[in-house]
Design an enzyme around this catalytic site. Structure first.
Site, mmCIF file in Angstrom:
data_model
loop_
_atom_site.group_PDB
_atom_site.id
_atom_site.type_symbol
_atom_site.label_atom_id
_atom_site.label_comp_id
_atom_site.label_asym_id
_atom_site.label_seq_id
_atom_site.Cartn_x
_atom_site.Cartn_y
_atom_site.Cartn_z
ATOM 1 N N LYS A 52 0.843 -1.200 0.000
ATOM 2 C CA LYS A 52 0.000 0.000 0.000
ATOM 3 C C LYS A 52 0.878 1.252 0.000
ATOM 4 C CE LYS A 52 -3.780 -2.510 2.030
ATOM 5 N NZ LYS A 52 -4.338 -3.099 3.235
ATOM 6 N N GLN A 96 -5.000 -1.811 9.421
ATOM 7 C CA GLN A 96 -4.745 -3.124 8.820
ATOM 8 C C GLN A 96 -5.281 -4.235 9.734
ATOM 9 O OE1 GLN A 96 -3.267 -3.653 5.670
ATOM 10 N NE2 GLN A 96 -4.000 -5.704 6.060
ATOM 11 N N ASP A 119 -11.585 2.244 3.904
ATOM 12 C CA ASP A 119 -11.786 0.804 3.714
ATOM 13 C C ASP A 119 -13.253 0.425 3.887
ATOM 14 O OD1 ASP A 119 -10.157 -1.162 2.828
ATOM 15 O OD2 ASP A 119 -9.062 -1.425 4.706
#
Ligand code: NDP
Length: 286
Positions: A52, A96, A119
């Site tokens: 990322k 994450q 996200d």
């Protein structure tokens, strides 16, 4: 023989557009910034975070990496997320997953401001997704919609089967397919006669985490098959949930692993970060 959907090529084209947009924003005095929080040292998570960061660098997006100790307590993590929520220079926040066992993921994703939740994990944004009226769409499923559209196969009216019902892939995937007017069926580990459903699918999405699980005789001729799975074999090679060679002989279109869904997921994260900038700067109602 089916056509391989080249996720790398499709994401490269999309990333060119994103890069131009980042440059445009820079000219306007806006530096796009994505904060990525990694708790602990999960090796797979470390690789995802590295990828990322690399994508951010390629596109001129500032990537702020926050590495936290595996034993961090909930309150301390909440403070870190709050300070990123309040930081005007940070546009997107990505936590994450998975988190270490002592932390409740469902609770912690809700500490992220819905305006920076690139996200699409917080309950406010997933609720919007389920209502069909959403701003952020989760990265993996929305990347998959783009991959399906790249085949020019019409989604509307088709039988779409999603194998896997996780909060990250299966469930939001079903919602996005529904939004596209597919007739959607979700299968999982308790589904009886899975083959009956997969063989009826015009569009088959597989996200179970079981190497080579979907065989050629489980797939409808000409179907669009999307393999979300990422499995590492004992010889260290990566493979998907779909038996690639067999299914390619039956399907109309198939994504490879690697080089299919993975690159699109990261591209979508970058796209969502730009969307977050618009949301914050233009004060779009979300
Ligand atoms: P989870 O482990 O959270 O969920 C797996 C799902 O598969 C569950 O719903 C489970 O059913 C179902 N399942 C397991 N075995 C079977 C079976 N034999 N038949 C039918 N259904 C089954 O996984 P994720 O959704 O997080 O991830 C799935 C895969 O996708 C993994 O390989 C992961 O690495 C990969 N992935 C890839 C991404 C990418 O960008 N390419 C992004 C995210 C994930 P039940 O609910 O009944 O247990």
């Amino acid at each position: 023989m089916g056509v391989i959907i080249d996720g790398l090529k499709i994401s490269k084209e999309k990333r060119e557009k994103i890069k131009k947009e980042v440059e445009f924003l820079k000219d306007e005095g806006i530096n796009v910034c994505l904060a990525v929080i990694l708790v602990g040292k999960n090796p797979a998570s470390k690789i995802y975070v590295k990828n990322k960061k690399k994508a951010c660098q390629e596109l001129g997006i500032i990537s702020k990496e926050i590495l936290l100790d595996e034993k961090i307590e909930k309150e301390e993590l909440k403070e870190v997320i709050n300070s990123l929520n309040e930081d005007e220079e940070v546009n997107g926040i990505l936590l994450q997953l998975p988190l270490p066992k002592h932390l409740n993921e469902n609770e912690i994703v809700n500490y992220i401001s819905s305006l920076k939740d690139v996200d699409c994990f917080c309950t406010k944004n997933t609720g919007k997704l389920f209502s069909g009226n959403f701003y952020f769409a989760p990265c993996t499923p929305s990347g998959i919609i783009d991959l399906i559209k790249s085949t020019n196969v019409k989604i509307s009216g088709k039988n779409a089967v999603v194998v896997g019902r996780s909060n990250i892939v299966g469930k939001p995937m079903a919602m996005l397919l529904l939004k596209e007017n597919a007739t959607v069926c979700i299968c999982h580990s308790k589904t009886e006669n899975l083959e009956f459903f997969t063989k009826n699918a015009d569009i088959l999405i597989v996200a179970i985490g079981k190497p080579n699980f979907i065989r050629g005789d489980m797939v409808k001729k000409g179907a669009v098959v999307i393999d979300v799975g990422i499995n590492r074999l004992s010889n260290n090679k990566l493979c998907g949930d779909v038996f690639f060679e067999e299914v390619l002989n039956v399907a109309g279109f198939l994504t490879p692993v690697p080089g299919g869904v993975g690159p699109m997921t990261i591209t979508k994260l970058m796209e969502n970060t730009i969307k977050a900038v618009r949301l914050q700067k233009n004060k779009i109602k979300c």
